[in-house]
Design a protein around this motif. Structure first.
Motif, PDB file in Angstrom:
ATOM      1  N   ILE A 116       0.842  -1.204   0.000  1.00  0.00           N
ATOM      2  CA  ILE A 116       0.000   0.000   0.000  1.00  0.00           C
ATOM      3  C   ILE A 116       0.875   1.251   0.000  1.00  0.00           C
ATOM      4  O   ILE A 116       0.584   2.232  -0.690  1.00  0.00           O
TER       5      ILE A 116
ATOM      6  N   GLN B 148      -6.826   0.903   4.396  1.00  0.00           N
ATOM      7  CA  GLN B 148      -5.423   1.154   4.078  1.00  0.00           C
ATOM      8  C   GLN B 148      -4.473   0.504   5.082  1.00  0.00           C
ATOM      9  O   GLN B 148      -3.266   0.721   5.023  1.00  0.00           O
TER      10      GLN B 148
ATOM     11  N   ILE C  19      -5.221  -3.532  -4.790  1.00  0.00           N
ATOM     12  CA  ILE C  19      -4.719  -2.309  -4.173  1.00  0.00           C
ATOM     13  C   ILE C  19      -4.841  -1.200  -5.207  1.00  0.00           C
ATOM     14  O   ILE C  19      -4.071  -1.139  -6.171  1.00  0.00           O
TER      15      ILE C  19
ATOM     16  N   LEU D 131      -8.823   1.543  -1.538  1.00  0.00           N
ATOM     17  CA  LEU D 131      -8.160   2.264  -0.450  1.00  0.00           C
ATOM     18  C   LEU D 131      -8.939   3.489  -0.007  1.00  0.00           C
ATOM     19  O   LEU D 131      -8.769   3.971   1.114  1.00  0.00           O
TER      20      LEU D 131
END
Length: 296
Positions: free
Chosen positions: A124, A200, A258, A263
């Motif tokens: 991330i 996240q 991702i 997110l």
């Protein structure tokens, strides 16, 4: 052995090498680590509050105060005004506005805050280092910061057990002592207003008197009786990245689910993902178009 206050820097030739390094060295149960991605490796670990305070100093040069003083005043005024605005506009009831972590809540909406956001996932962090097509484009050097949470907790314990008692008679009042030698608080409470934190795998470090995490680390570790360790508190992993590599890595992260949509689980995230996905689609060799009328 290295000094605990040193930032350990490691460089990679390209994001592909760094991607491989993640699985080999950063996915581990040996240490509890946190990660933060920067689109430019020259950026320091400064909070938005620090950057906002620097803007104030540049716009009002007649204010003959240090950056530390301006930051402290700015923080108090921002907090007071933001809480008042929330109550006056009926955004939150008074008891809620005065009881929540106002900085976590405000940062979610763009309020300059003393918080730095991190992720427990290096992937991330890599996404955030590469995701902004403007800031991240070109051949600039990116970086991922790695913080050892276990060592931060040990340092905080040493501050409260050793440093504060040693300086309690020299530095008064006690608020000034705690300002000179602050703990690096780690915050990660999941609250209803901040779904992004969960998606996240995020947490925050809270910064007070010192203008960057690097400066805080140097200052605090300099007074330790035993400053050496074979484990770095803070690492800076840099890599060069051209536009083709950037998009290829983002494509791979997208396959790992991702992306902006996951997110940022709100309408803003949906917009960001639509823009980013459309932008990356033009790397394909040919542009496919579909027409209803062409087939009828």
């Amino acid at each position: 052995m290295s000094n605990m206050g040193d930032v350990v820097i490691q460089s990679f030739e390209n994001p592909e090498d760094f991607f491989s390094f993640i699985s080999q060295r950063l996915i581990t149960r040996d240490h509890k680590l946190g990660f933060r991605g920067h689109a430019c490796s020259s950026w320091e670990l400064e909070t938005t509050l620090t950057r906002f305070s620097k803007q104030i100093l540049s716009k009002f040069p007649d204010k003959k105060h240090s950056l530390e003083t301006i930051t402290s005043v700015t923080k108090n005024r921002l907090e007071r005004q933001f809480i008042n605005n929330l109550i006056v506009n009926n955004d939150l009831p008074r008891d809620k506005a005065e009881s929540i972590d106002i900085w976590q809540f405000g940062q979610h909406f763009g309020l300059p805050s003393p918080l730095l956001d991190w992720s427990h996932s290096p992937y991330i962090a890599l996404f955030f280092a590469l995701s902004d097509s403007i800031k991240a484009s070109g051949n600039s050097e990116k970086c991922i910061w790695v913080i050892n949470i276990d060592l931060i907790n040990e340092i905080n314990d040493l501050i409260s057990r050793e440093i504060w008692p040693e300086f309690i008679e020299k530095i008064q009042p006690v608020e000034t002592l705690h300002e000179q030698f602050p703990l690096l608080k780690i915050k990660g409470d999941m609250e209803l207003h901040n779904r992004r934190l969960a998606f996240q795998q995020g947490f925050f470090t809270e910064h007070g008197f010192y203008m960057s995490l690097e400066i805080w680390l140097k200052r605090i570790v300099s007074v330790f009786a035993r400053p050496n360790t074979d484990k770095p508190v803070l690492q800076k992993l840099t890599f060069k990245c051209n536009e083709k590599d950037r998009i290829n890595i983002l494509d791979r992260l997208d396959k790992m689910n991702i992306n902006n949509r996951t997110l940022f689980p709100d309408i803003e995230g949906s917009v960001k993902d639509a823009i980013d996905t459309t932008f990356r689609s033009f790397q394909e060799n040919s542009i496919k178009t579909f027409s209803y009328w062409a087939n009828n």
